[in-house]
Scaffold this active site. Structure first.
Site, PDB file in Angstrom:
ATOM      1  N   ASP A 279       0.695  -1.360  -0.029  1.00  0.00           N
ATOM      2  CA  ASP A 279       0.061   0.231   0.387  1.00  0.00           C
ATOM      3  C   ASP A 279       0.747   1.374   0.273  1.00  0.00           C
ATOM      4  O   ASP A 279       1.864   1.171  -0.048  1.00  0.00           O
ATOM      5  CB  ASP A 279      -0.572   0.217   1.319  1.00  0.00           C
ATOM      6  CG  ASP A 279      -2.060   1.212   1.238  1.00  0.00           C
ATOM      7  OD1 ASP A 279      -2.233   1.841  -0.038  1.00  0.00           O
ATOM      8  OD2 ASP A 279      -3.495   0.967   2.075  1.00  0.00           O
TER       9      ASP A 279
HETATM   10  C1  NOJ Z   1      -3.337   3.473   0.600  1.00  0.00           C
HETATM   11  C2  NOJ Z   1      -5.143   3.043   0.203  1.00  0.00           C
HETATM   12  O1  NOJ Z   1      -4.814   2.539   1.567  1.00  0.00           O
HETATM   13  C3  NOJ Z   1      -5.264   2.175  -1.275  1.00  0.00           C
HETATM   14  O2  NOJ Z   1      -6.475   1.820  -0.666  1.00  0.00           O
HETATM   15  C4  NOJ Z   1      -5.352   2.860  -2.234  1.00  0.00           C
HETATM   16  O3  NOJ Z   1      -5.015   1.653  -3.028  1.00  0.00           O
HETATM   17  C5  NOJ Z   1      -3.914   3.341  -2.616  1.00  0.00           C
HETATM   18  N1  NOJ Z   1      -3.142   4.358  -1.131  1.00  0.00           N
HETATM   19  C6  NOJ Z   1      -3.283   4.017  -3.661  1.00  0.00           C
HETATM   20  O4  NOJ Z   1      -3.849   5.037  -4.050  1.00  0.00           O
END
Ligand code: NOJ
Length: 751
Positions: A279
């Protein structure tokens, strides 16, 4: 399991045939032979997108990276022109011309926006959910995207957690079916209208303590495997091309550096063969978890089985040095690089890096009338009718209707959280649509009535782009009363704002905001019928509303076609059929609240009014939810016969006994009466969405498979223990509404 068996299963999971797999292996191996260490590490690097003013690498660091072969993928950028500049740099200017993957959070549609995922799960309609992801893929690929950070399959039991909006609720069985439907819809056969899916957030992200985002998770493995892992596993089995690690720790080690999670379980036990991305900034956060700096975290992540670093810059900055000092091996880098290249191969990017950059498709494939029609119909299936005293609903399109509330003239807000490509300003408001549709038959008068909340911090966080204008509360109230006084019926459109759920938007109390309740209290004094349309990104507490307001419909956040869908259901052109996939509490203090709980040694009496001394309960509310999992009313009524059981097949007759043709969601629950470990009081194991014309009835049968009876025992073996199983079928999870019978499994019947 034997290694060759795992390979065969892995091949089955991927949509590749054996020869296609061999071709891919050959291609990727040949390419890797030519790659330098730096180029291999470059493939493991995912950076945020941007827009370019020129196509010259020297003018932009991202282009520079692409031209040097140091960029594997980008996220959240779109548009054929912009992406072509990037792809040109990667494929025409870099030494080996390896194309870049373009990822985005395509969560519930692209420009055609579907209801938020939690709402979509309430349709229990797997074909429709699959179709929604197919459409999302078609639109996103028409704009240059080839990879989506979806589905989000985290089981969420705590309504305080804002990201409950992005998932499919509290049930692992339903969550698994939805996970698979979404992967199928996105990926199809990897045509140029398909996206690669990314299953997130692996693992247990939805179990953050106290429903506070990014918080600690601590859980037994038995619970993990029985309750939280099934949707991830199901998505892996459906062949999802990638997985995203979660921000949280699992057994005290961040998911991103957790070898047991990524290698032992996901790859070895489940035989999955895609690539793992972190993430956003997760490798960087390892230091904050207290396990070491960026260099050490990058080593741990790579060795654990993380293949791509999302925006920490850890891999690109440190892996080369770690290779030189022996902290990682060339094999570690090669393994990750191979997985990333394989994903690009599956997406067809090597054959044609410009596959998703077809300027013509933007005009023909995005926000089409057909997609919008589907989104509207989908939204009508997601509304959950919670109360309909005196059959106020559907409303007759006549007389004077007062439409009141901060959501009534706010199209942008109805789209819901996490829809980056939505063109919010073009979304019709309820006021506009209702006036337009009823113009020949009824008078619609509008008043905002109140601010969302009197709390300026919360109000401000909604952002000026979606919040209804902040106005003087007394003026708003006076306008609303004057409009309501003239009306025959009052429709209140209120609840949460779009940005009160989603990432980093958790709430410690789930009740309706004071400003809104105060308005309804005043409106109730007029003694007119009131319908509450409750907008919400999570289960909210509706206890006061349930005892004061005659009709309540949860509309969640219905997406870009919200206003038409709401009018369809409000005025009876569509019949509500959604059923809750999350328990709605009587009080916030009951959270986490979920139907498939374990029994306690001291259960409170079924019929006890409230507090029972030395029982597991509260002083102030019963343990039950206000509205249980699986619950939802219709404009018609359904009757259920008793169950007949023949062998392993349980059959029930369902009749439409009311006045509307309608859909019903028939639910099968099972309880293992006695086992080697304590088992949940009931678990959903099957469901059918059926259509019955008024007066019609039909038989619904469920064949009880071994899988429905199995569970992970104390040794974490997946077992079926012979004995008695309660089989329950009905319209929701409330015991009082379920028909029951017993299925006895002996050693001989257990094949
Ligand atoms: C953080 C989020 O937790 C995740 O779900 C997302 O895909 C990513 N950022 C990318 O934007």
């Amino acid at each position: 399991m034997h290694k060759s068996a795992i390979t065969i299963i892995a091949l089955l999971f991927s949509s590749l045939t054996l020869t296609a797999q061999e071709d891919m292996d050959k291609y990727v191996s040949a390419l890797m032979e030519k790659m330098t260490v730096e180029e291999k590490i470059g493939q493991l690097n995912l950076m945020p997108g941007t827009s370019f003013t020129t196509g010259e690498p020297k003018d932009n660091p991202l282009l520079q990276m692409a031209a040097e072969g140091k960029l594997g993928a980008v996220l959240n950028m779109s548009g054929e022109k912009n992406l072509k500049i990037l792809q040109d740099a990667a494929t025409r200017q870099s030494r080996l011309g390896i194309p870049v993957m373009v990822g985005m959070d395509v969560i519930h549609g692209y420009e055609t926006v579907f209801p938020i995922p939690l709402a979509m799960s309430c349709s229990w309609d797997m074909e429709a959910i699959e179709q929604s992801t197919r459409i999302a893929a078609k639109e996103a690929t028409a704009d240059g995207i080839c990879w989506t950070f979806s589905p989000m399959v985290d089981i969420a039991l705590d309504a305080r957690w804002g990201r409950i909006a992005e998932g499919s609720g509290e049930d692992p069985f339903l969550g698994s079916c939805i996970a698979q439907a979404m992967v199928r819809g996105y990926q199809g056969n990897f045509s140029k209208q398909n996206l690669m899916a990314c299953v997130k957030h692996y693992a247990l992200y939805g179990a953050a303590e106290a429903g506070r985002d990014y918080n600690t998770v601590d859980m037994s493995r038995i619970r993990m495997f029985n309750q939280f892992m099934p949707p991830y596993k199901a998505a892996a089995e459906a062949g999802a091309g990638s997985f995203m690690t979660s921000f949280n720790i699992v057994e005290y080690v961040p998911a991103t550096t957790n070898r047991w999670l990524l290698d032992d379980v996901l790859r070895k036990e489940w035989g999955w063969n895609g690539f793992v991305v972190t993430d956003y900034g997760s490798i960087d956060e390892v230091a904050a978890h207290g396990l070491g700096n960026l260099t050490k975290a990058s080593v741990m992540a790579l060795k654990a089985g993380t293949d791509m670093d999302m925006c920490s810059g850890g891999f690109i900055k440190t892996l080369s040095q770690s290779l030189s000092d022996g902290s990682i091996s060339m094999e570690d880098i090669d393994t990750a690089c191979r997985r990333v290249l394989e994903a690009k191969y599956k997406l067809g990017l090597f054959k044609d890096p410009y596959r998703f950059l077809d300027a013509k498709r933007r005009a023909t494939d995005i926000y089409t009338p057909e997609h919008r029609r589907f989104a509207r119909q989908m939204a009508t299936k997601t509304f959950v009718l919670l109360k309909n005293e005196g059959n106020i609903l559907p409303l007759k399109p006549q007389g004077r209707i007062a439409l009141i509330g901060p959501m009534a003239d706010n199209g942008a807000n109805m789209v819901g959280t996490w829809a980056p490509m939505a063109k919010r300003s073009r979304v019709a408001t309820l006021k506009e649509t209702m006036k337009q549709r009823l113009k020949d038959n009824a008078q619609v008068d509008y008043a905002q009535g109140c601010n969302f909340t009197s709390d300026p911090v919360l109000q401000a966080d909604g952002g000026a782009w979606i919040a209804a204008p902040w106005k003087n509360a007394d003026t708003l109230m006076a306008e609303a009363i004057s409009v309501a006084e003239r009306a025959d019926v009052i429709v209140c459109a209120m609840g949460e704002e779009s940005e009160m759920s989603g990432e980093s938007h958790c709430r410690a109390s789930l009740e309706m905001f004071d400003a809104q309740q105060h308005l309804i209290e005043q409106l109730l004094k007029l003694g007119k019928p009131i319908v509450l349309l409750n907008f919400a990104g999570r289960p909210t507490v509706m206890t006061w509303e349930q005892s004061h307001i005659p009709a309540i419909m949860n509309v969640w956040f219905p997406g870009s076609e919200a206003s038409d869908a709401i009018c369809d259901v409000l005025f009876g052109e569509a019949v509500p059929s959604g059923k809750l996939t999350v328990s709605m509490p009587q009080a916030t203090g009951q959270e986490p609240l979920y139907y498939n709980q374990l029994p306690t040694g001291r259960p409170m009496g079924e019929n006890a009014q409230r507090f029972c001394l030395y029982k597991s309960n509260y002083l102030d509310v019963r343990n039950d939810p206000l509205y249980p999992f699986g619950y939802g009313l219709s404009y018609t009524t359904f009757a259920y016969s008793d169950i007949t059981l023949e062998g392993r097949t349980a059959t029930i007759r369902v009749s439409n006994t009311g006045d509307y043709d309608a859909d019903e969601i028939v639910q099968l629950y099972i309880h293992d009466v006695e086992a080697s470990i304590s088992r949940p009081v009931k678990e959903l194991k099957g469901f059918r969405r059926i259509h019955l014309a008024k007066g019609e009835s039909t038989e619904v049968s469920f064949t009880i498979t071994d899988d429905m009876l199995k569970f992970y025992n104390q040794q974490l073996d997946y077992v079926l223990e012979p004995g008695d199983f309660e089989i329950m079928i009905g319209p929701d999870s409330n015991l009082k509404n379920l028909k029951k019978t017993i299925l006895s499994i002996t050693d001989d019947t257990n094949q």
